[in-house]
Scaffold this active site. Structure first.
Site, PDB file in Angstrom:
ATOM      1  N   ASP A   1       0.085   5.802 -25.503  1.00 44.62           N
ATOM      2  CA  ASP A   1       1.160   6.648 -26.045  1.00 44.62           C
ATOM      3  C   ASP A   1       2.452   6.582 -25.231  1.00 44.62           C
ATOM      4  O   ASP A   1       3.541   6.505 -25.795  1.00 44.62           O
ATOM      5  CB  ASP A   1       0.703   8.100 -26.157  1.00 44.62           C
TER       6      ASP A   1
ATOM      7  N   THR B   1      20.831   3.253 -29.257  1.00 44.70           N
ATOM      8  CA  THR B   1      20.671   3.223 -30.716  1.00 44.70           C
ATOM      9  C   THR B   1      19.245   3.571 -31.163  1.00 44.70           C
ATOM     10  O   THR B   1      18.278   3.225 -30.484  1.00 44.70           O
ATOM     11  CB  THR B   1      21.066   1.866 -31.321  1.00 44.70           C
ATOM     12  N   GLN B   2      19.174   4.236 -32.312  1.00 44.29           N
ATOM     13  CA  GLN B   2      17.873   4.532 -32.916  1.00 44.29           C
ATOM     14  C   GLN B   2      17.227   3.270 -33.490  1.00 44.29           C
ATOM     15  O   GLN B   2      16.035   3.263 -33.802  1.00 44.29           O
ATOM     16  CB  GLN B   2      18.036   5.557 -34.048  1.00 44.29           C
ATOM     17  N   CYS B   3      18.028   2.205 -33.644  1.00 39.60           N
ATOM     18  CA  CYS B   3      17.459   0.946 -34.154  1.00 39.60           C
ATOM     19  C   CYS B   3      16.552   0.342 -33.096  1.00 39.60           C
ATOM     20  O   CYS B   3      16.857   0.376 -31.911  1.00 39.60           O
ATOM     21  CB  CYS B   3      18.563  -0.067 -34.453  1.00 39.60           C
TER      22      CYS B   3
ATOM     23  N   THR C   1      -7.506   6.212 -23.637  1.00 43.51           N
ATOM     24  CA  THR C   1      -8.655   5.830 -24.458  1.00 43.51           C
ATOM     25  C   THR C   1      -9.487   4.711 -23.847  1.00 43.51           C
ATOM     26  O   THR C   1     -10.710   4.694 -23.992  1.00 43.51           O
ATOM     27  CB  THR C   1      -8.132   5.352 -25.837  1.00 43.51           C
TER      28      THR C   1
ATOM     29  N   ASP D   1      -4.707  12.004 -20.462  1.00 41.93           N
ATOM     30  CA  ASP D   1      -4.210  11.445 -21.717  1.00 41.93           C
ATOM     31  C   ASP D   1      -2.736  11.173 -21.429  1.00 41.93           C
ATOM     32  O   ASP D   1      -2.051  12.017 -20.842  1.00 41.93           O
ATOM     33  CB  ASP D   1      -4.354  12.483 -22.834  1.00 41.93           C
ATOM     34  N   SER D   2      -2.235  10.031 -21.813  1.00 39.28           N
ATOM     35  CA  SER D   2      -0.894   9.661 -21.334  1.00 39.28           C
ATOM     36  C   SER D   2       0.215  10.523 -21.920  1.00 39.28           C
ATOM     37  O   SER D   2       1.360  10.434 -21.479  1.00 39.28           O
ATOM     38  CB  SER D   2      -0.621   8.175 -21.568  1.00 39.28           C
ATOM     39  N   SER D   3      -0.101  11.400 -22.856  1.00 43.71           N
ATOM     40  CA  SER D   3       0.904  12.380 -23.296  1.00 43.71           C
ATOM     41  C   SER D   3       1.233  13.325 -22.144  1.00 43.71           C
ATOM     42  O   SER D   3       2.257  14.015 -22.182  1.00 43.71           O
ATOM     43  CB  SER D   3       0.382  13.199 -24.470  1.00 43.71           C
TER      44      SER D   3
HETATM   45  N1  ASP Z   1      -3.606   9.502 -26.504  1.00 46.12           N
HETATM   46  C1  ASP Z   1      -4.058   8.345 -25.783  1.00 46.12           C
HETATM   47  C2  ASP Z   1      -3.194   8.206 -24.555  1.00 46.12           C
HETATM   48  O1  ASP Z   1      -2.087   7.763 -24.645  1.00 46.12           O
HETATM   49  C3  ASP Z   1      -3.995   7.136 -26.645  1.00 46.12           C
HETATM   50  C4  ASP Z   1      -4.377   5.874 -25.912  1.00 46.12           C
HETATM   51  O2  ASP Z   1      -5.063   5.894 -24.909  1.00 46.12           O
HETATM   52  O3  ASP Z   1      -3.991   4.801 -26.340  1.00 46.12           O
HETATM   53  O4  ASP Z   1      -3.653   8.529 -23.487  1.00 46.12           O
END
Ligand code: ASP
Length: 344
Positions: A92, A278-280, A15, A59-61
């Site tokens: 992300d 751990t999930q914590c 972003t 996009d970092s996904s």
């Molecule tokens: N979906 C975006 C990403 O991780 C969100 C961001 O940029 O913060 O690339």
């Protein structure tokens, strides 16, 4: 170039690098060659900034180990020429990238600051400008001996600087998107930037060693009340996985049902490396606290201590990438290699 610090800004996507088309209101990436057009404030900093973009901003996904390797290659090729590095990255998966880079850049002695934003830089209320400008300042900062203030891989977001491999993304809404519950902040930006030297890694005197090999044959088994044998089996018996993170409850606890423990036992007997995280979000795995955790310890499950999921996952990729087997992984998993865990 003047005597001012030289900073390399690496844009990977996300972003922060977006601007809004005033008519259609859609977001599109802006040309990083014209960075100061978007952030004229940068001209006021006494810093020489060079920008480079990874071959395909994402996009970092869509971040991946191959992109981490590209980042390592960029830092390594430019290491001698720059005082510090700022990596612009989607929020992300920023904590994963920061964790991975911390392992891949051994003996790092210069700042590598990852930052991004929740709102695009071209949007009026953007958090991106402050995040970016302060990251550049931090990457350029030197102490009284002329050494970098923060010679490690960090995440900077919303006035706080964190050790990168201690962070996770905590909010999809708030500007304070990151947290580091198991390790103190390294610096805070207010009227001045206040550094906390006791929390910051000491300067390495060894030459930088970069690593490129990551073994991705890792699974994560997220435990929940009611989890069934089919799911457990499909992960633990998967022949393509060399290691699995058991994502456990509380202090590292898991069901004590005989079928579950048998699955774990079998996986260990089949040379699978099992790690307990751990999930914590805060606190630590302690496999001797409860009977349910002790069973895992007895069966040979390795404690992930107070590591985040992101740190444990990338550390496993890194250790398996060295070709290490169970005992070596266990040895290094219990040690802090880059400040990613608290040694007891
Ligand atoms: N979906 C975006 C990403 O991780 C969100 C961001 O940029 O913060 O690339």
């Amino acid at each position: 170039m003047s005597d001012a610090p030289n900073i390399l800004v690496i844009y990977t996507g996300g972003t922060i690098g977006m601007v809004e088309d005033p008519e259609s209101k859609t977001l599109f990436p802006f040309d990083f060659e014209h960075l100061s057009g978007q952030i004229p404030e940068l001209n006021k900093l006494d810093v020489n900034i060079t920008t480079v973009t990874t071959h395909q901003p994402v996009d970092s996904s869509n971040m991946s180990p191959s992109l981490w390797r590209e980042l390592v290659a960029i830092v390594s090729a430019n290491y001698a020429m720059y005082d510090g590095f700022v990596i612009l990255h989607g929020s992300d998966t920023m904590a994963y990238t920061a964790s991975a880079l911390s392992f891949l850049l051994e003996n790092l002695a210069k700042p590598v600051i990852l930052t991004g934003s929740q709102l695009p830089i071209g949007v009026i209320r953007t958090d991106g400008k402050e995040n970016f400008i302060t990251s550049v300042e931090i990457a350029s900062a030197k102490n009284e001996f002329g050494d970098p203030m923060v010679p490690e891989v960090c995440v900077y977001f919303e006035y706080k600087l964190y050790r990168g491999n201690r962070t996770y993304k905590q909010s999809a809404e708030h500007f304070e998107a990151f947290a580091s519950p198991n390790y103190p902040t390294l610096a805070e930006a207010g009227v001045h930037i206040r550094y906390f030297p006791n929390a910051i890694m000491g300067l390495s005197t060894e030459p930088l060693v970069t690593h490129q090999v990551l073994d991705e044959r890792i699974g994560i088994l997220f435990l929940f009340p009611g989890i069934g044998i089919d799911l457990v089996q499909s992960v633990l018996d998967n022949p393509n996985l060399k290691a699995t993170i058991l994502y456990t409850f509380g202090a590292g606890n898991a069901p004590s049902a005989p079928w579950f423990l048998r699955q774990v036992q079998q996986a260990v007997a089949n040379d699978k490396i099992l790690v307990n995280v751990t999930q914590c979000m805060s606190g630590t795995v302690n496999q001797s606290l409860y009977a349910t955790g002790r069973e895992l310890e007895k069966l040979g499950v390795i404690s992930g201590a107070d590591m985040t999921m992101e740190a444990a996952l990338t550390k496993l990729m890194y250790l398996l990438g060295h070709g290490f087997e169970r005992e070596e992984v266990k040895h290094y998993f219990g040690q802090s290699l880059r400040g990613e865990l608290t040694e007891l």
